[in-house]
Design a protein around this motif. Structure first.
Motif, PDB file in Angstrom:
ATOM      1  N   TYR A   1      27.955  45.847  88.580  1.00 27.51           N
ATOM      2  CA  TYR A   1      26.716  46.611  88.743  1.00 27.51           C
ATOM      3  C   TYR A   1      26.689  47.782  87.767  1.00 27.51           C
ATOM      4  CZ  TYR A   1      26.726  44.203  93.294  1.00 27.51           C
ATOM      5  OH  TYR A   1      26.765  43.285  94.298  1.00 27.51           O
TER       6      TYR A   1
ATOM      7  N   ALA B   1      24.102  48.421  84.683  1.00 26.56           N
ATOM      8  CA  ALA B   1      23.321  49.662  84.612  1.00 26.56           C
ATOM      9  C   ALA B   1      23.540  50.369  83.276  1.00 26.56           C
ATOM     10  CB  ALA B   1      23.686  50.576  85.779  1.00 26.56           C
TER      11      ALA B   1
ATOM     12  N   TRP C   1      20.678  51.050  80.499  1.00 29.50           N
ATOM     13  CA  TRP C   1      20.447  52.427  80.061  1.00 29.50           C
ATOM     14  C   TRP C   1      20.576  52.528  78.543  1.00 29.50           C
ATOM     15  CZ3 TRP C   1      19.924  56.913  83.291  1.00 29.50           C
ATOM     16  CH2 TRP C   1      19.934  58.124  82.606  1.00 29.50           C
TER      17      TRP C   1
ATOM     18  N   ARG D   1      16.552  53.414  82.077  1.00 28.54           N
ATOM     19  CA  ARG D   1      16.752  54.642  82.864  1.00 28.54           C
ATOM     20  C   ARG D   1      16.013  54.550  84.200  1.00 28.54           C
ATOM     21  NH1 ARG D   1      16.740  56.793  77.519  1.00 28.54           N
ATOM     22  NH2 ARG D   1      18.766  57.744  77.122  1.00 28.54           N
TER      23      ARG D   1
ATOM     24  N   LEU E   1      15.345  51.773  85.802  1.00 25.43           N
ATOM     25  CA  LEU E   1      16.137  50.830  86.593  1.00 25.43           C
ATOM     26  C   LEU E   1      17.328  51.545  87.237  1.00 25.43           C
ATOM     27  CD1 LEU E   1      17.260  47.276  85.883  1.00 25.43           C
ATOM     28  CD2 LEU E   1      19.030  49.008  86.054  1.00 25.43           C
ATOM     29  N   VAL E   2      18.033  52.358  86.468  1.00 29.43           N
ATOM     30  CA  VAL E   2      19.205  53.055  86.994  1.00 29.43           C
ATOM     31  C   VAL E   2      18.803  54.018  88.112  1.00 29.43           C
ATOM     32  CG1 VAL E   2      21.016  54.726  86.425  1.00 29.43           C
ATOM     33  CG2 VAL E   2      20.592  52.781  84.905  1.00 29.43           C
TER      34      VAL E   2
ATOM     35  N   GLY F   1      17.904  51.971  91.145  1.00 23.47           N
ATOM     36  CA  GLY F   1      19.122  51.399  91.713  1.00 23.47           C
ATOM     37  C   GLY F   1      19.949  52.431  92.460  1.00 23.47           C
TER      38      GLY F   1
ATOM     39  N   MET G   1      20.732  44.369  93.942  1.00 19.58           N
ATOM     40  CA  MET G   1      20.835  44.156  92.500  1.00 19.58           C
ATOM     41  C   MET G   1      19.912  43.035  92.016  1.00 19.58           C
ATOM     42  SD  MET G   1      22.636  46.432  91.079  1.00 19.58           S
ATOM     43  CE  MET G   1      22.795  45.725  89.443  1.00 19.58           C
TER      44      MET G   1
END
Length: 168
Positions: free
Chosen positions: A43, A47, A51, A59, A61-62, A65, A114
């Motif tokens: 994961y 990430a 990024w 960013r 997405l991170v 998450g 995820m």
């Protein structure tokens, strides 16, 4: 916690079918590898790649998450320690679980977070991440540390945490 009798009977029968056959050692070896992909480092790697290689969307997405896992982890601990469902103990177990209780499956919850996260930002990867998330859940049954209902609850729980995080 004792599950309703029909669910417990189904769980026991499904687990026995998965664990009590002559190929169970080989299946467990494969399942151990699949399960390890849900331990967390993958994961982090995904990430960091998102990024690094896809700055603005990566960013986002991170952040989504991290929000989903910030919701999931404390609720998971509270839920698991409130329900206190015992892990399968009458059947073979091929790994030592990290905690005492089985409901919900944390590996499955995380894998479904995820899969939903990756699919929402990179829909072209859906064909890869959804089967992977399902295999993570099934691997936990095939390793003898969860019942199938733990997996179903973990999947729904992970998806709910992702959806909640997506709203913010």
């Amino acid at each position: 916690m004792m599950m309703p009798a029909p669910i417990q009977r189904f769980d026991n029968a499904f687990s026995a079918m998965c664990l009590c056959h002559r190929y169970s050692q080989a299946v467990a070896a494969f399942s151990r590898h699949v399960s390890r992909t849900g331990d967390g480092p993958l994961y982090l790697i995904f990430a960091l790649c998102a990024w690094w290689f896809d700055s603005a969307q990566g960013r986002e997405l991170v952040v989504t998450g991290l929000t989903a896992f910030a919701i999931e982890l404390p609720l998971y601990v509270v839920l698991k320690n409130s329900v206190k469902r015992s892990r399968p103990s009458h059947l073979p177990s091929f790994i030592t679980p990290s905690d005492k209780y089985s409901l919900p499956s944390g590996h499955t919850a995380a894998a479904f977070i995820m899969a939903a996260l990756i699919t929402s930002y990179y829909p072209e990867l859906a064909w890869l991440v959804w089967p992977w998330a399902l295999l993570i859940g099934l691997s936990r049954v095939l390793l003898g540390v969860h019942y199938i209902s733990d997996i179903l609850v973990g999947a729904v729980f992970g998806l709910a945490c992702f959806e909640f995080a997506s709203l913010s």
